[in-house]
Write a protein that holds these residues in place. Structure first.
Motif, short mmCIF file in Angstrom:
data_model
loop_
_atom_site.label_atom_id
_atom_site.label_comp_id
_atom_site.label_asym_id
_atom_site.label_seq_id
_atom_site.Cartn_x
_atom_site.Cartn_y
_atom_site.Cartn_z
N GLU A 68 -1.07 9.54 -6.38
CA GLU A 68 0.03 8.82 -5.72
C GLU A 68 -0.40 7.40 -5.36
OE1 GLU A 68 1.11 11.11 -2.35
OE2 GLU A 68 2.07 12.71 -3.51
N ASP B 171 -2.80 5.64 -6.73
CA ASP B 171 -2.96 4.85 -7.96
C ASP B 171 -1.63 4.31 -8.43
OD1 ASP B 171 -5.68 5.19 -8.03
OD2 ASP B 171 -5.64 6.88 -9.44
N ASP B 172 -0.57 5.16 -8.36
CA ASP B 172 0.76 4.70 -8.75
C ASP B 172 1.25 3.59 -7.82
OD1 ASP B 172 0.76 6.54 -10.78
OD2 ASP B 172 1.92 8.06 -9.68
N ASP B 173 1.02 3.78 -6.52
CA ASP B 173 1.45 2.75 -5.56
C ASP B 173 0.71 1.43 -5.81
OD1 ASP B 173 3.12 4.58 -4.40
OD2 ASP B 173 1.79 5.05 -2.71
N ALA C 153 -0.56 0.43 -8.65
CA ALA C 153 -0.04 -0.17 -9.88
C ALA C 153 1.26 -0.91 -9.62
CB ALA C 153 0.16 0.91 -10.94
N ASP C 154 2.14 -0.29 -8.81
CA ASP C 154 3.41 -0.95 -8.48
C ASP C 154 3.15 -2.25 -7.70
OD1 ASP C 154 4.78 1.09 -9.69
OD2 ASP C 154 5.20 2.19 -7.82
N LEU C 155 2.24 -2.17 -6.73
CA LEU C 155 1.94 -3.36 -5.92
C LEU C 155 1.31 -4.47 -6.76
CD1 LEU C 155 0.57 -1.65 -2.68
CD2 LEU C 155 2.76 -2.84 -2.96
N GLU C 156 0.44 -4.06 -7.69
CA GLU C 156 -0.18 -5.07 -8.55
C GLU C 156 0.85 -5.74 -9.44
OE1 GLU C 156 -3.25 -2.89 -10.51
OE2 GLU C 156 -4.76 -3.34 -8.97
N ALA C 157 1.83 -4.95 -9.92
CA ALA C 157 2.91 -5.54 -10.74
C ALA C 157 3.73 -6.52 -9.92
CB ALA C 157 3.80 -4.43 -11.30
N GLN C 158 4.02 -6.13 -8.66
CA GLN C 158 4.77 -7.02 -7.79
C GLN C 158 3.97 -8.29 -7.49
OE1 GLN C 158 6.10 -4.97 -4.26
NE2 GLN C 158 6.86 -3.21 -5.43
N GLN D 17 4.07 -10.62 -10.41
CA GLN D 17 5.37 -11.27 -10.47
C GLN D 17 5.45 -12.39 -9.42
OE1 GLN D 17 8.61 -8.57 -9.94
NE2 GLN D 17 10.19 -10.13 -10.23
#
Length: 281
Positions: free
Chosen positions: A224, A226-228, A230-235, A238
């Motif tokens: 969980e 790791d997924d969070d 990854a999302d934060l890194e994408a944000q 951006q």
């Protein structure tokens, strides 16, 4: 036909119907050629009902009683190697066997037309119990010549006084070899170690199962996170792109803002000049 011994005569009389005892005793005394034996027969006392029940059982169910007494002898020998739990279990099994044998003896007596009361059955059970605890009592019960019932803690004198004729002895059991005794003790010790090891294994398996649950929970949480991440890194990527774009646009916007201010100031001056001219008219 060989003459019956005194013990054989006693066994016959003590297994006969209690109501016929006196007449049967008189008849056997008359039929006995040996004067001393005949006199001893005439002096025989009538057995108690409980003793008679045991005598009948010993005579007509000799094999069943013999097997039980042999088992009792083995159990007495084995007691030294048993722990408290095994001894308690052995005690329960011995009481159950005693009760079954007493009930079988009572049923046999009833089948011969004799009334067996609860008190008589209790005395029969106590007598068989005495036979299980003491080899002399066991021999007395097996003889079929009991005069009265036995107590479980009967002494040697009590046993002798409860038997008509010579006190019998059981055939000695074949002695166990030293190596057989050692092997039996070693087996019991090995069984105890196996039991202890099984308990330890069960505890270890429970600990492994618990840690498996902990590990599964941690792994799921790690996924969980790791997924969070990854999302934060994408944000974040951006946002950085947008920040770079804005940083690139800032100089031009600042320059245009300065030009706009200059134009505004110039327009303000022009307005003021026009206003002064108007005011002068």
């Amino acid at each position: 036909m060989a003459a019956s011994t005194f013990d054989e005569i006693v066994a016959d009389l003590y297994a006969a119907s209690p109501g016929d005892f006196v007449a049967a005793r008189t008849a056997r005394a008359k039929d006995t050629a040996d004067a001393a034996t005949a006199a001893a027969v005439r002096e025989l006392r009538k057995p108690s009902v409980a003793a008679w029940v045991v005598n009948v059982f010993a005579r007509e169910r000799a094999e069943q009683l013999g097997e039980a007494l042999s088992l009792a002898a083995e159990l007495r020998e084995a007691q030294a190697d048993l722990d408290a739990a095994a001894l308690a279990k052995l005690g329960r099994e011995r009481r159950a066997l005693t009760r079954r044998l007493a009930q079988a003896a009572g049923q046999l007596a009833q089948s011969r037309g004799e009334r067996v009361t609860t008190a008589t059955l209790d005395a029969v059970e106590q007598t068989i119990s005495a036979a299980f605890f003491d080899p002399d009592a066991a021999a007395a019960v097996a003889s079929g010549r009991l005069l009265r019932a036995l107590e479980p803690n009967a002494s040697g004198d009590d046993v002798r006084e409860a038997v008509a004729g010579e006190v019998p002895t059981l055939a000695p059991a074949a002695p166990r070899r030293a190596d057989e005794l050692s092997a039996r003790r070693a087996r019991r010790e090995a069984e105890r170690r196996v039991t202890a090891a099984e308990k330890e294994l069960a505890a270890a398996e429970r600990a492994v199962a618990k840690q498996d649950d902990v590990l599964r929970t941690l792994r799921a949480r790690a996924e969980e996170l790791d997924d969070d991440i990854a999302d934060l890194e994408a944000q974040l990527a951006q946002l950085r792109t947008e920040a770079e774009r804005i940083a690139g646009e800032l100089p031009g916007a600042a320059e245009r803002q300065e030009e706009a201010v200059a134009s505004r100031d110039e327009a303000a001056r022009d307005r003021e000049a026009a206003q002064r001219a108007l005011d002068a008219l």
